[in-house]
Design a protein around this motif. Structure first.
Motif, PDB file in Angstrom:
ATOM      1  N   ALA A 166     -10.345  12.278   0.978  1.00 20.58           N
ATOM      2  CA  ALA A 166     -10.960  13.607   0.942  1.00 20.58           C
ATOM      3  C   ALA A 166     -10.181  14.537   0.026  1.00 20.58           C
ATOM      4  O   ALA A 166     -10.734  15.411  -0.626  1.00 20.58           O
ATOM      5  CB  ALA A 166     -11.042  14.188   2.350  1.00 20.58           C
ATOM      6  N   GLY A 167      -8.850  14.334  -0.049  1.00 19.84           N
ATOM      7  CA  GLY A 167      -8.019  15.214  -0.869  1.00 19.84           C
ATOM      8  C   GLY A 167      -8.162  14.954  -2.348  1.00 19.84           C
ATOM      9  O   GLY A 167      -7.672  15.749  -3.158  1.00 19.84           O
ATOM     10  N   THR A 168      -8.805  13.875  -2.725  1.00 19.04           N
ATOM     11  CA  THR A 168      -8.958  13.574  -4.143  1.00 19.04           C
ATOM     12  C   THR A 168      -9.698  14.688  -4.866  1.00 19.04           C
ATOM     13  O   THR A 168      -9.440  14.973  -6.031  1.00 19.04           O
ATOM     14  CB  THR A 168      -9.705  12.246  -4.296  1.00 19.04           C
ATOM     15  N   LEU A 169     -10.616  15.338  -4.173  1.00 21.38           N
ATOM     16  CA  LEU A 169     -11.438  16.359  -4.816  1.00 21.38           C
ATOM     17  C   LEU A 169     -10.722  17.697  -4.888  1.00 21.38           C
ATOM     18  O   LEU A 169     -10.926  18.458  -5.827  1.00 21.38           O
ATOM     19  CB  LEU A 169     -12.760  16.514  -4.055  1.00 21.38           C
ATOM     20  N   THR A 170      -9.888  18.022  -3.899  1.00 17.16           N
ATOM     21  CA  THR A 170      -9.287  19.357  -3.852  1.00 17.16           C
ATOM     22  C   THR A 170      -7.928  19.412  -4.512  1.00 17.16           C
ATOM     23  O   THR A 170      -7.468  20.480  -4.892  1.00 17.16           O
ATOM     24  CB  THR A 170      -9.156  19.808  -2.395  1.00 17.16           C
ATOM     25  N   ARG A 171      -7.241  18.274  -4.635  1.00 16.61           N
ATOM     26  CA  ARG A 171      -5.896  18.271  -5.202  1.00 16.61           C
ATOM     27  C   ARG A 171      -5.971  18.546  -6.701  1.00 16.61           C
ATOM     28  O   ARG A 171      -6.911  18.121  -7.380  1.00 16.61           O
ATOM     29  CB  ARG A 171      -5.252  16.903  -4.964  1.00 16.61           C
TER      30      ARG A 171
ATOM     31  N   LYS B 123       0.838  -1.189   0.000  1.00 14.09           N
ATOM     32  CA  LYS B 123       0.000   0.000   0.000  1.00 14.09           C
ATOM     33  C   LYS B 123       0.872   1.236   0.000  1.00 14.09           C
ATOM     34  O   LYS B 123       1.932   1.254   0.639  1.00 14.09           O
ATOM     35  CB  LYS B 123      -0.891  -0.013   1.254  1.00 14.09           C
ATOM     36  N   TRP B 124       0.459   2.273  -0.703  1.00 14.02           N
ATOM     37  CA  TRP B 124       1.132   3.571  -0.685  1.00 14.02           C
ATOM     38  C   TRP B 124       0.084   4.652  -0.501  1.00 14.02           C
ATOM     39  O   TRP B 124      -0.909   4.697  -1.228  1.00 14.02           O
ATOM     40  CB  TRP B 124       1.908   3.790  -1.983  1.00 14.02           C
ATOM     41  N   VAL B 125       0.290   5.504   0.514  1.00 14.12           N
ATOM     42  CA  VAL B 125      -0.672   6.536   0.836  1.00 14.12           C
ATOM     43  C   VAL B 125      -0.142   7.875   0.361  1.00 14.12           C
ATOM     44  O   VAL B 125       0.956   8.265   0.757  1.00 14.12           O
ATOM     45  CB  VAL B 125      -0.951   6.595   2.348  1.00 14.12           C
ATOM     46  N   ALA B 126      -0.891   8.551  -0.479  1.00 17.84           N
ATOM     47  CA  ALA B 126      -0.534   9.879  -0.974  1.00 17.84           C
ATOM     48  C   ALA B 126      -1.646  10.845  -0.565  1.00 17.84           C
ATOM     49  O   ALA B 126      -2.725  10.407  -0.186  1.00 17.84           O
ATOM     50  CB  ALA B 126      -0.401   9.834  -2.492  1.00 17.84           C
ATOM     51  N   PRO B 127      -1.386  12.135  -0.635  1.00 22.28           N
ATOM     52  CA  PRO B 127      -2.438  13.085  -0.233  1.00 22.28           C
ATOM     53  C   PRO B 127      -3.707  12.942  -1.045  1.00 22.28           C
ATOM     54  O   PRO B 127      -4.804  13.203  -0.551  1.00 22.28           O
ATOM     55  CB  PRO B 127      -1.802  14.449  -0.453  1.00 22.28           C
ATOM     56  N   GLY B 128      -3.569  12.534  -2.311  1.00 24.23           N
ATOM     57  CA  GLY B 128      -4.759  12.508  -3.155  1.00 24.23           C
ATOM     58  C   GLY B 128      -5.380  11.146  -3.297  1.00 24.23           C
ATOM     59  O   GLY B 128      -6.511  11.028  -3.745  1.00 24.23           O
TER      60      GLY B 128
ATOM     61  N   ASP C 233      -1.024  17.080  -9.633  1.00 21.66           N
ATOM     62  CA  ASP C 233      -0.547  16.451  -8.409  1.00 21.66           C
ATOM     63  C   ASP C 233      -1.123  15.059  -8.245  1.00 21.66           C
ATOM     64  O   ASP C 233      -0.459  14.153  -7.742  1.00 21.66           O
ATOM     65  CB  ASP C 233      -0.926  17.315  -7.195  1.00 21.66           C
ATOM     66  N   LEU C 234      -2.360  14.896  -8.658  1.00 20.11           N
ATOM     67  CA  LEU C 234      -2.995  13.587  -8.548  1.00 20.11           C
ATOM     68  C   LEU C 234      -2.260  12.574  -9.411  1.00 20.11           C
ATOM     69  O   LEU C 234      -1.978  11.449  -8.993  1.00 20.11           O
ATOM     70  CB  LEU C 234      -4.449  13.701  -8.982  1.00 20.11           C
ATOM     71  N   VAL C 235      -1.885  12.976 -10.624  1.00 23.10           N
ATOM     72  CA  VAL C 235      -1.136  12.096 -11.510  1.00 23.10           C
ATOM     73  C   VAL C 235       0.231  11.793 -10.902  1.00 23.10           C
ATOM     74  O   VAL C 235       0.709  10.652 -10.936  1.00 23.10           O
ATOM     75  CB  VAL C 235      -1.006  12.745 -12.899  1.00 23.10           C
ATOM     76  N   ALA C 236       0.855  12.827 -10.318  1.00 21.74           N
ATOM     77  CA  ALA C 236       2.161  12.614  -9.693  1.00 21.74           C
ATOM     78  C   ALA C 236       2.055  11.648  -8.525  1.00 21.74           C
ATOM     79  O   ALA C 236       2.917  10.787  -8.323  1.00 21.74           O
ATOM     80  CB  ALA C 236       2.723  13.953  -9.215  1.00 21.74           C
ATOM     81  N   ASP C 237       0.980  11.751  -7.744  1.00 18.74           N
ATOM     82  CA  ASP C 237       0.756  10.802  -6.651  1.00 18.74           C
ATOM     83  C   ASP C 237       0.720   9.380  -7.171  1.00 18.74           C
ATOM     84  O   ASP C 237       1.266   8.455  -6.563  1.00 18.74           O
ATOM     85  CB  ASP C 237      -0.564  11.122  -5.937  1.00 18.74           C
ATOM     86  N   LEU C 238       0.080   9.208  -8.299  1.00 13.46           N
ATOM     87  CA  LEU C 238      -0.074   7.864  -8.846  1.00 13.46           C
ATOM     88  C   LEU C 238       1.274   7.297  -9.288  1.00 13.46           C
ATOM     89  O   LEU C 238       1.609   6.151  -8.984  1.00 13.46           O
ATOM     90  CB  LEU C 238      -1.049   7.922 -10.016  1.00 13.46           C
ATOM     91  N   THR C 239       2.075   8.124  -9.984  1.00 15.42           N
ATOM     92  CA  THR C 239       3.356   7.607 -10.477  1.00 15.42           C
ATOM     93  C   THR C 239       4.304   7.315  -9.328  1.00 15.42           C
ATOM     94  O   THR C 239       4.970   6.280  -9.307  1.00 15.42           O
ATOM     95  CB  THR C 239       4.003   8.602 -11.453  1.00 15.42           C
TER      96      THR C 239
END
Length: 148
Positions: free
Chosen positions: A104-109, A22-27, A113-119
RNA sequence: CCAGACGGCCGGAUGGCCGCCUUCCGGUCCGACUUGAUCGAAAGCCGGGCCGGGGGGAGGAAAGUCCGGGCUCCACGGAAACACGGUGCCGGGUAACGCCCGGCGGGGGCGACCCCAGGGACAGUGCCACAGAAAGCAAACCGCCCCGCCCGCCGAUCAUCGAUCGGCUACCGGGGUAAGGGUGAAAGGGUGCGGUAAGAGCGCACCGCGCGCCCGGCGACGGGAGCGGCACGGUAAACCCCACCGGGAGCAAGACCGCAUAGGGGCGGCCGAUCCCAUGCUCUUCGGGGCUGAGGGUCAGGCGUGUUUCCGCGCCGCCGCCCGGGUAGGUCGCGCGAGGCGUCCGGCAACGGGCGUCCCAGAUGAAUGGUCAUCCCCGACUCUCCCGAUGGGAGGGUCGGGACAGAACCCGGCUUACAAGCCGUCUGGCCUC
RNA sequence: GGCCCGGUGGCAGAGUGGUCAUGCAGGGGACUGCAAAUCCCCGUACAUCGGUUCGAUUCCGGUCCGGGCCU
């Protein structure tokens, strides 16, 4: 995106969660595990086995009630699906199942940044795969993948 | 111009890139079946994948699931009674409604207008805590007044103590009262005048109430003159009465296909009556009799159909508890409908009718979007300019924000949430002409 | 999606038109050399908004939460 399968049933989600990668990112939160062996008996009956050498990659999405009401959950899932469609076909290892969980951050990010979280998630979990396509633009790379 | 009332509309716009669902057309590939036949080829049909193109793709509340229907299955033979639940001024509208429209009555507001579960309390029952004399039959109690008796005091007369008379009066007895009695949500009509020993609808005026009559209105109800002198507290969102309505469940309904397991197991309780009768035992005077009674039939019994009764139906060894097995796989149901829009007619309106026109979401880990840019609106900060200048206006820049909210079988309502904006009608006030 | 229940102190849990029991927990005191146990005292609540009623936790509506069931 013919190469991306979809996780739909609860046991499939539980199998990925039990792998504890598992990897936890802000988004978002990314979980992954290697798929069960090709043609293995654990695969549900009726699930069609796609051709494709070293297997496909399959993705599932989760948006719980903590994200918000139905509108917020739908929107979070759509943003995650758009990010996954942009990244996973090129950079994710095949033969794995992935589960992307909305926060919750998925909507505001912002989307970048969301793509960067994924990579970075893919890198951290050791399932990053450098794009073998040599195309300069993402569109070309996607097309080649589709052609294969 | 300010303040307000009511009704309605809208629910960001445009473009680029990348996507999703569905439907139609064309192409191509694959598979099953049929015809055909020398294996074949070919044709037809069905299903699926991919490519290209065309069309469509969330809401006014899609929400809450509070009412009413359609639809589907069960009971559908019914009936009667009993329950149970709901509704409740009148008249319309509607497929129906607890909804809507127009009225009536009551209440609020200067007004436009708004609010009201608004049948029945002389069919019956219950309750009205605390306080209070009393809380529901209307009387008792305190108090007030009159009379009698008479303790006592005072005065007058006769006059020795004493007697007689008059006045005031405690106690007691008899009677008249309902005006008054710190309460209380509510106290047996209210206010005023007269009247009386004191009082009292006892009498009168006005208001309220009740009763029948007349008039208007389909009706709720309103108006008028009269009579009665008042007898009838509140609560029915307490039980209840009256009138009307309601069979039950819900698309996870239901139908088909596929898969799996099984026609499950354990424990406890009940396993009745009668008839036929295999078998076994036994008696025998060999004709048969007695006992047993697997199995079967009938009745009884149990469960279900809201309850009961009557007949009827279905399931059956029955009932209770526990354990075990399978399952949210596919297709259909699944969108032409009490449908939308326009227009004309009838109606105060809700709404109804005629004509024309349109086809307008069907997902199922769940599509109807993601992202970027520009514009629009709002707020904060800041720069420049202008003015009748501790304020206002115009233009520019930076940053932030743009509501409530996602169809899940479909309609009609109700309720709740909702940023900003727009339109119309009306009311009150101020100013100017 | 549909159907059905329930919200009472920190926790559990009665009540039902008239100022809400009880137990555990908490605080204080008594008892004890100190504690435990025991005894006494105390604080703290009817999810929320309206309506009916003189009066509502209760009755009736509307919201907001929480839970259960469906083959």
């Amino acid at each position: 995106m013919a190469a991306i399968g979809r996780l739909k049933r609860r046991p499939e989600f539980l199998r990925v969660a039990d792998a504890r990668r598992k990897w936890v990112a802000p988004g978002l939160i990314l979980q992954t595990t290697r798929q069960a062996g090709q043609g293995s008996p654990q695969r549900p009956a009726g699930e069609r086995v796609e051709n494709g050498g070293d297997g496909d990659l399959r993705v599932g999405f989760t948006a719980s009630r903590k994200v918000g009401n139905a509108v917020a959950r739908n929107r979070a899932r759509r943003r995650l699906r758009a990010a996954v469609a942009e990244i996973l076909p090129r950079y994710a290892k095949r033969g794995h199942d992935y589960v992307v969980i909305a926060r919750a951050g998925t909507l505001t990010r912002s989307f970048d940044d969301l793509v960067a979280d994924l990579t970075t998630g893919l890198r951290r979990l050791g399932v990053y795969r450098a794009a073998e396509a040599l195309g300069t633009s993402p569109e070309h790379a996607t097309e080649r993948l589709v052609e294969r």
